[in-house]
Motif scaffolding. Structure first.
Motif, PDB file in Angstrom:
ATOM      1  N   LEU A   1       0.874  -1.141   0.003  1.00  0.00           N
ATOM      2  CA  LEU A   1       0.073  -0.100   0.084  1.00  0.00           C
ATOM      3  C   LEU A   1       1.018   1.036  -0.025  1.00  0.00           C
ATOM      4  O   LEU A   1       2.113   1.441   0.767  1.00  0.00           O
TER       5      LEU A   1
ATOM      6  N   GLY B   1       0.901   5.960  -0.526  1.00  0.00           N
ATOM      7  CA  GLY B   1       0.045   7.140  -0.453  1.00  0.00           C
ATOM      8  C   GLY B   1       0.463   7.908   0.559  1.00  0.00           C
ATOM      9  O   GLY B   1       1.238   7.820   1.319  1.00  0.00           O
TER      10      GLY B   1
ATOM     11  N   SER C   1      -4.117   9.764   4.039  1.00  0.00           N
ATOM     12  CA  SER C   1      -5.090   9.171   2.826  1.00  0.00           C
ATOM     13  C   SER C   1      -6.097   8.010   3.098  1.00  0.00           C
ATOM     14  O   SER C   1      -7.133   7.774   2.469  1.00  0.00           O
TER      15      SER C   1
ATOM     16  N   LYS D   1      -4.554   4.623   4.504  1.00  0.00           N
ATOM     17  CA  LYS D   1      -4.070   3.478   4.211  1.00  0.00           C
ATOM     18  C   LYS D   1      -4.131   2.489   5.168  1.00  0.00           C
ATOM     19  O   LYS D   1      -4.411   1.218   4.828  1.00  0.00           O
ATOM     20  N   THR D   2      -4.002   2.842   6.149  1.00  0.00           N
ATOM     21  CA  THR D   2      -3.854   1.676   7.578  1.00  0.00           C
ATOM     22  C   THR D   2      -5.339   1.327   7.748  1.00  0.00           C
ATOM     23  O   THR D   2      -5.469   0.212   7.920  1.00  0.00           O
TER      24      THR D   2
ATOM     25  N   ASP E   1       5.190   1.186   8.541  1.00  0.00           N
ATOM     26  CA  ASP E   1       5.223   2.917   8.605  1.00  0.00           C
ATOM     27  C   ASP E   1       5.682   2.986  10.041  1.00  0.00           C
ATOM     28  O   ASP E   1       5.051   2.997  11.124  1.00  0.00           O
TER      29      ASP E   1
ATOM     30  N   ASP F   1       1.744  -2.153   5.025  1.00  0.00           N
ATOM     31  CA  ASP F   1       1.503  -0.694   5.306  1.00  0.00           C
ATOM     32  C   ASP F   1       2.634   0.273   5.241  1.00  0.00           C
ATOM     33  O   ASP F   1       3.560  -0.063   6.110  1.00  0.00           O
TER      34      ASP F   1
ATOM     35  N   GLY G   1       3.747   7.316   4.919  1.00  0.00           N
ATOM     36  CA  GLY G   1       3.466   8.554   3.960  1.00  0.00           C
ATOM     37  C   GLY G   1       3.824   9.567   4.567  1.00  0.00           C
ATOM     38  O   GLY G   1       4.337   9.831   5.610  1.00  0.00           O
TER      39      GLY G   1
ATOM     40  N   VAL H   1      -3.524   4.568  -2.618  1.00  0.00           N
ATOM     41  CA  VAL H   1      -4.684   4.651  -1.812  1.00  0.00           C
ATOM     42  C   VAL H   1      -4.627   6.109  -1.788  1.00  0.00           C
ATOM     43  O   VAL H   1      -3.604   7.028  -1.426  1.00  0.00           O
TER      44      VAL H   1
ATOM     45  N   SER I   1     -10.488   6.510  -1.474  1.00  0.00           N
ATOM     46  CA  SER I   1     -11.001   6.434  -0.004  1.00  0.00           C
ATOM     47  C   SER I   1     -11.931   7.603   0.339  1.00  0.00           C
ATOM     48  O   SER I   1     -11.925   8.562  -0.371  1.00  0.00           O
TER      49      SER I   1
END
Length: 515
Positions: free
Chosen positions: A107, A109, A113, A115-116, A139, A194, A197, A224, A252
């Motif tokens: 993922l 982005g 946004s 993602k998680t 992350d 994940d 970002g 995402v 999203s």
């Protein structure tokens, strides 16, 4: 869908003015295309996409397919629908799984946004499909990002691999690599990575994402994107495509109130398909993206297929057959009604479901005013009844209704209205389940009673025959009255008016049994 609400209203209003015209002139076409262009630009659709879209619509609208159409206005709507489907990606694209597990999904982005949250939604959906996903926390920059993913994984019921605490500690590339190896050892067939970002696109973010991609060789890289960030969505998508590249897009926050037209631009600008759409904050609020269905929603043509799919997931077919049998045997009780309410609740928001029906964009205010708590109040009233009262509402006298009202925090009037609505619904469903045509309050039976028209005709013949002094004319007029009486109906239709056949009624019963 709230994000495209303004765009949908503008397009619907534009097409409404066309329906009053039997033939469209070039000036009508130009005016319609001009309004479509304004609507798309106001919705933040990329200028290049708008130019290409309106150019194709105008070219086709001025062509023979509209001039030869019986209904030119509907043909123009069809053209716009087809072109919308095209800029949204054409056909649905599903996730591609590796031939040799685990399938690695990365993922990417910007920060914020979604993602998680999407990682948890995707893990839950994949588990429902029989997969065993593993979430990998890479992350390690954002404060408490690892803890957030752990909470999301727990809510989704998914396994998680988080060897580093995060908050600036740890090597995300090493975590991603060892996460895939851990999944292989533990026999997880899907790995969801994940990644970190930033508030904006920068070189460090791109390098880290690119290194993770090289280390894990993912089968899918999903970008995402926040549907509410306007034209920045297109610039961000281009930057990620050049720096990391991705195989698919996730939209999203489609339940937001932003103009959202930038989402229409992503697939066309990047050439990458939209695979998922996130439509809420709950872990179940994730839909596979269907370009044709999204185009139908934007044009207020409804999305019946998605509604049917949600109903199939929420309702048990065997239980539905039992309910249909109870209707036919007049054994449907308030206990059964309560179970049906609970299954409807599983489908999600009633407002969202009503919004999927064709033409409901014109009733936006009524849908917004719909109180979702009405189901809770109904459930409270039924739960305040004893089991005997639920099975036999006829025993509900005044004192019982007062006790139920107090127990549920409602009024006696509320209890009376619920019982009345239940009786009317049960009678209608019983008629349908037995193959009949229901009687609607204030309208009467839709099918009419056999022989009723003939009886009315006989009375008319006796009291309202011709009084002409000419015997031949009198005989002809009386014969005409008799023929009309035999072929008439309560709706003014002749005897040739179509009536439901046995096969039609059997089909209704069959559909009802699966409802």
């Amino acid at each position: 869908m709230a994000t495209f609400g303004t765009l949908s209203d503008r397009l619907t209003e534009t097409f409404r003015s066309l329906r009053t015209k039997g033939k469209l002139s070039p000036a009508d076409i130009d005016g319609t295309v001009r309004e479509i262009r304004r609507a798309l630009l106001d919705a933040d659709v990329a200028l290049q996409v708008v130019k290409e879209f309106t150019g194709r619509v105008r070219e086709r609208a001025l062509g023979d397919e509209v001039n030869r159409a019986l209904n030119p206005a509907q043909q123009v709507v069809q053209i716009v629908n087809e072109e919308l489907i095209a800029i949204l990606g054409g056909q649905q694209r599903r996730l591609e799984f590796a031939k040799q597990p685990p399938t690695v999904i990365m993922l990417a982005g910007l920060q914020g946004s979604g993602k998680t949250t999407f990682a948890g939604k995707l893990a839950k959906q994949l588990e429902k499909d029989g997969h065993t996903p593993l979430l990998v926390a890479c992350d390690l920059q954002r404060p408490n990002a690892v803890n957030q993913l752990q909470v999301v994984a727990e809510r989704a019921g998914a396994a998680i691999f988080a060897p580093e605490p995060g908050n600036g500690v740890g090597d995300p590339v090493a975590v991603a690599r060892t996460g895939v190896e851990h999944a292989r050892r533990q026999q997880h067939d899907i790995v969801i990575i994940d990644t970190a970002g930033r508030l904006g696109v920068d070189a460090e973010l791109m390098k880290q994402a690119s290194d993770i991609r090289k280390a894990t060789q993912p089968d899918e890289v999903l970008f995402v994107i926040d549907s509410m960030i306007g034209q920045d969505a297109v610039a961000t998508a281009k930057a990620f495509q050049e720096g990391v590249d991705f195989t698919g897009v996730v939209l999203s926050k489609l339940d937001g109130d932003a103009r959202g037209g930038a989402a229409l631009s992503v697939a066309s600008v990047t050439g990458r398909p939209i695979i998922f759409a996130s439509t809420g904050e709950g872990l179940d609020d994730l839909e596979a993206f269907h370009p044709d269905r999204m185009a139908s929603r934007i044009l207020d043509l409804g999305d019946i297929l998605t509604l049917i799919e949600q109903a199939q997931q929420a309702f048990d077919e065997e239980e539905a057959k039992k309910v249909a049998e109870k209707f036919a045997k007049d054994q449907f009780t308030l206990e059964d009604f309560l179970e049906q309410l609970q299954q409807v609740r599983k489908m999600g928001s009633m407002k969202k479901m009503l919004g999927m029906l064709p033409g409901m964009g014109q009733m936006k205010q009524q849908i917004e005013n719909f109180d979702e708590r009405e189901i809770d109040r109904t459930e409270a009233i039924i739960r305040s009844m004893t089991p005997v009262e639920r099975r036999n509402p006829k025993i509900l006298n005044g004192s019982r209704r007062l006790r139920i009202a107090r127990g549920s925090g409602m009024t006696v009037t509320d209890v009376n209205q619920l019982v009345q609505r239940f009786d009317q619904a049960a009678k209608m469903m019983k008629t349908v389940a037995r193959g009949g045509v229901p009687s609607i309050p204030g309208v009467g039976s839709l099918g009419g009673k056999p022989g009723a028209s003939a009886k009315r005709g006989n009375k008319q013949k006796k009291g309202g025959g011709s009084r002409s002094g000419n015997p031949a004319k009198r005989a002809a007029e009386n014969a005409g009255i008799a023929a009309a009486a035999q072929t008439g109906s309560g709706f003014g239709l002749g005897g040739g008016a179509p009536q439901p056949s046995e096969s039609d009624l059997a089909e209704i019963q069959k559909l009802f049994g699966k409802a």
